[in-house]
Design a protein around this motif. Structure first.
Motif, PDB file in Angstrom:
ATOM      1  N   ALA A 239     -12.928  34.245 -23.838  1.00 46.01           N
ATOM      2  CA  ALA A 239     -13.429  33.184 -24.714  1.00 46.01           C
ATOM      3  C   ALA A 239     -12.562  33.053 -25.963  1.00 46.01           C
ATOM      4  N   LEU A 240     -12.195  34.177 -26.550  1.00 45.45           N
ATOM      5  CA  LEU A 240     -11.362  34.154 -27.747  1.00 45.45           C
ATOM      6  C   LEU A 240      -9.975  33.583 -27.445  1.00 45.45           C
ATOM      7  N   LEU A 241      -9.357  34.040 -26.361  1.00 44.09           N
ATOM      8  CA  LEU A 241      -8.020  33.549 -26.015  1.00 44.09           C
ATOM      9  C   LEU A 241      -8.027  32.062 -25.685  1.00 44.09           C
ATOM     10  N   LEU A 242      -9.037  31.616 -24.948  1.00 38.37           N
ATOM     11  CA  LEU A 242      -9.143  30.191 -24.651  1.00 38.37           C
ATOM     12  C   LEU A 242      -9.313  29.392 -25.939  1.00 38.37           C
ATOM     13  N   ALA A 243     -10.249  29.799 -26.770  1.00 38.78           N
ATOM     14  CA  ALA A 243     -10.530  29.050 -27.994  1.00 38.78           C
ATOM     15  C   ALA A 243      -9.314  28.996 -28.915  1.00 38.78           C
ATOM     16  N   VAL A 244      -8.671  30.135 -29.123  1.00 38.62           N
ATOM     17  CA  VAL A 244      -7.500  30.163 -30.013  1.00 38.62           C
ATOM     18  C   VAL A 244      -6.368  29.317 -29.445  1.00 38.62           C
ATOM     19  N   THR A 245      -6.055  29.499 -28.169  1.00 37.42           N
ATOM     20  CA  THR A 245      -4.978  28.730 -27.543  1.00 37.42           C
ATOM     21  C   THR A 245      -5.256  27.242 -27.643  1.00 37.42           C
ATOM     22  N   ASP A 246      -6.481  26.840 -27.321  1.00 33.79           N
ATOM     23  CA  ASP A 246      -6.808  25.428 -27.269  1.00 33.79           C
ATOM     24  C   ASP A 246      -6.849  24.783 -28.649  1.00 33.79           C
ATOM     25  N   VAL A 247      -7.394  25.476 -29.618  1.00 31.92           N
ATOM     26  CA  VAL A 247      -7.420  24.943 -30.982  1.00 31.92           C
ATOM     27  C   VAL A 247      -6.002  24.856 -31.539  1.00 31.92           C
ATOM     28  N   VAL A 248      -5.198  25.885 -31.318  1.00 32.80           N
ATOM     29  CA  VAL A 248      -3.805  25.853 -31.795  1.00 32.80           C
ATOM     30  C   VAL A 248      -3.044  24.695 -31.134  1.00 32.80           C
ATOM     31  N   MET A 249      -3.284  24.462 -29.851  1.00 30.51           N
ATOM     32  CA  MET A 249      -2.595  23.366 -29.168  1.00 30.51           C
ATOM     33  C   MET A 249      -3.013  22.011 -29.740  1.00 30.51           C
ATOM     34  N   ILE A 250      -4.289  21.853 -30.005  1.00 32.68           N
ATOM     35  CA  ILE A 250      -4.762  20.592 -30.602  1.00 32.68           C
ATOM     36  C   ILE A 250      -4.171  20.418 -31.995  1.00 32.68           C
ATOM     37  N   LEU A 251      -4.070  21.496 -32.758  1.00 32.54           N
ATOM     38  CA  LEU A 251      -3.433  21.428 -34.078  1.00 32.54           C
ATOM     39  C   LEU A 251      -1.949  21.077 -33.957  1.00 32.54           C
ATOM     40  N   TYR A 252      -1.267  21.662 -32.964  1.00 27.74           N
ATOM     41  CA  TYR A 252       0.147  21.351 -32.729  1.00 27.74           C
ATOM     42  C   TYR A 252       0.324  19.854 -32.490  1.00 27.74           C
ATOM     43  N   TRP A 253      -0.502  19.291 -31.602  1.00 22.95           N
ATOM     44  CA  TRP A 253      -0.352  17.870 -31.292  1.00 22.95           C
ATOM     45  C   TRP A 253      -0.769  16.985 -32.455  1.00 22.95           C
ATOM     46  N   SER A 254      -1.709  17.432 -33.257  1.00 24.57           N
ATOM     47  CA  SER A 254      -2.069  16.683 -34.470  1.00 24.57           C
ATOM     48  C   SER A 254      -0.888  16.646 -35.424  1.00 24.57           C
ATOM     49  N   LEU A 255      -0.247  17.793 -35.612  1.00 22.32           N
ATOM     50  CA  LEU A 255       0.938  17.858 -36.472  1.00 22.32           C
ATOM     51  C   LEU A 255       2.072  17.014 -35.893  1.00 22.32           C
ATOM     52  N   ALA A 256       2.274  17.099 -34.589  1.00 21.35           N
ATOM     53  CA  ALA A 256       3.331  16.313 -33.943  1.00 21.35           C
ATOM     54  C   ALA A 256       3.104  14.813 -34.155  1.00 21.35           C
ATOM     55  N   GLY A 257       1.852  14.401 -34.055  1.00 23.14           N
ATOM     56  CA  GLY A 257       1.528  12.991 -34.278  1.00 23.14           C
ATOM     57  C   GLY A 257       1.789  12.573 -35.712  1.00 23.14           C
ATOM     58  N   LEU A 258       1.382  13.410 -36.651  1.00 22.68           N
ATOM     59  CA  LEU A 258       1.628  13.107 -38.066  1.00 22.68           C
ATOM     60  C   LEU A 258       3.128  13.075 -38.368  1.00 22.68           C
ATOM     61  N   LEU A 259       3.861  13.972 -37.758  1.00 21.65           N
ATOM     62  CA  LEU A 259       5.313  14.005 -37.921  1.00 21.65           C
ATOM     63  C   LEU A 259       5.944  12.745 -37.327  1.00 21.65           C
ATOM     64  N   GLN A 260       5.474  12.347 -36.163  1.00 17.19           N
ATOM     65  CA  GLN A 260       6.018  11.178 -35.472  1.00 17.19           C
ATOM     66  C   GLN A 260       5.846   9.905 -36.287  1.00 17.19           C
ATOM     67  N   ILE A 261       4.706   9.766 -36.955  1.00 14.61           N
ATOM     68  CA  ILE A 261       4.479   8.546 -37.741  1.00 14.61           C
ATOM     69  C   ILE A 261       4.923   8.693 -39.197  1.00 14.61           C
ATOM     70  N   GLY A 262       5.530   9.838 -39.518  1.00 15.01           N
ATOM     71  CA  GLY A 262       6.133  10.017 -40.827  1.00 15.01           C
ATOM     72  C   GLY A 262       5.195  10.414 -41.949  1.00 15.01           C
ATOM     73  N   LEU A 263       4.009  10.891 -41.627  1.00 16.57           N
ATOM     74  CA  LEU A 263       3.071  11.289 -42.674  1.00 16.57           C
ATOM     75  C   LEU A 263       3.289  12.708 -43.179  1.00 16.57           C
ATOM     76  N   VAL A 264       4.008  13.510 -42.402  1.00 16.98           N
ATOM     77  CA  VAL A 264       4.363  14.861 -42.834  1.00 16.98           C
ATOM     78  C   VAL A 264       5.830  15.099 -42.515  1.00 16.98           C
ATOM     79  N   ASP A 265       6.374  16.068 -43.186  1.00 15.80           N
ATOM     80  CA  ASP A 265       7.763  16.453 -42.940  1.00 15.80           C
ATOM     81  C   ASP A 265       7.779  17.960 -42.672  1.00 15.80           C
TER      82      ASP A 265
END
Length: 156
Positions: free
Chosen positions: A6-32
């Motif tokens: 449960a811990l490994l699934l939750a951590v992996t999945d939350v980190v992946m969602i955070l990665y894609w959130s950051l990637a999206g923000l980076l793609q549209i230029g809101l973060v560097d």
């Protein structure tokens, strides 16, 4: 579901969602993000497309993994197939990325090792999960056959 899974699934999945959130923000230029944090050729259109091609796979395993954890917490036995699907997709995503970096000969530990972990850790849980699901299916089948036999005997 074990606490470890449960811990490994939750951590992996939350980190992946955070990665894609950051990637999206980076793609549209809101973060560097500093260039040295990025993977090789991150600004080449082909590599950008390669990276984004993982979005559906990564979100699928993340949603399935979090759903498995939630189902397990509710005592819902459907967590097993959800977890197995999530683990399989997680491992596939890691293997695909490892293969890409290996073909390029780019062994940057910052990108290679996390993908190696994504590939490997699910493999530790999959055999037991498959065995549990098989035993459960066999038990259900046996119970069904016995029930059918009792039903046909009472009609005689």
């Amino acid at each position: 579901m074990s606490r470890r899974l449960a811990l490994l699934l939750a951590v992996t999945d939350v980190v992946m969602i955070l990665y894609w959130s950051l990637a999206g923000l980076l793609q549209i230029g809101l973060v560097d993000v500093p260039r040295d944090w990025m993977y090789a050729h991150y600004d080449h259109p082909e590599v950008v497309a390669w990276n984004w091609s993982f979005l559906p796979l990564d979100l699928a395993f993340s949603v399935l993994g979090l759903a498995a954890v939630a189902a397990s917490a509710r005592g819902d036995g459907r967590w097993r197939p959800l977890a197995l699907l999530s683990l399989s997709l997680t491992s596939v995503a890691g293997l695909m990325a490892i293969s890409y970096w290996a073909i390029l000969g780019a062994y940057d530990p910052a990108w290679f090792l996390p993908n190696l972990v994504l590939f490997a850790w699910p493999l530790a849980f999959m055999p037991r999960l498959v065995a549990e699901m098989g035993a459960r299916a066999l038990s259900d089948l046996t119970a069904s056959v016995r029930s059918d036999q009792k039903g046909s005997n009472s009609k005689s």
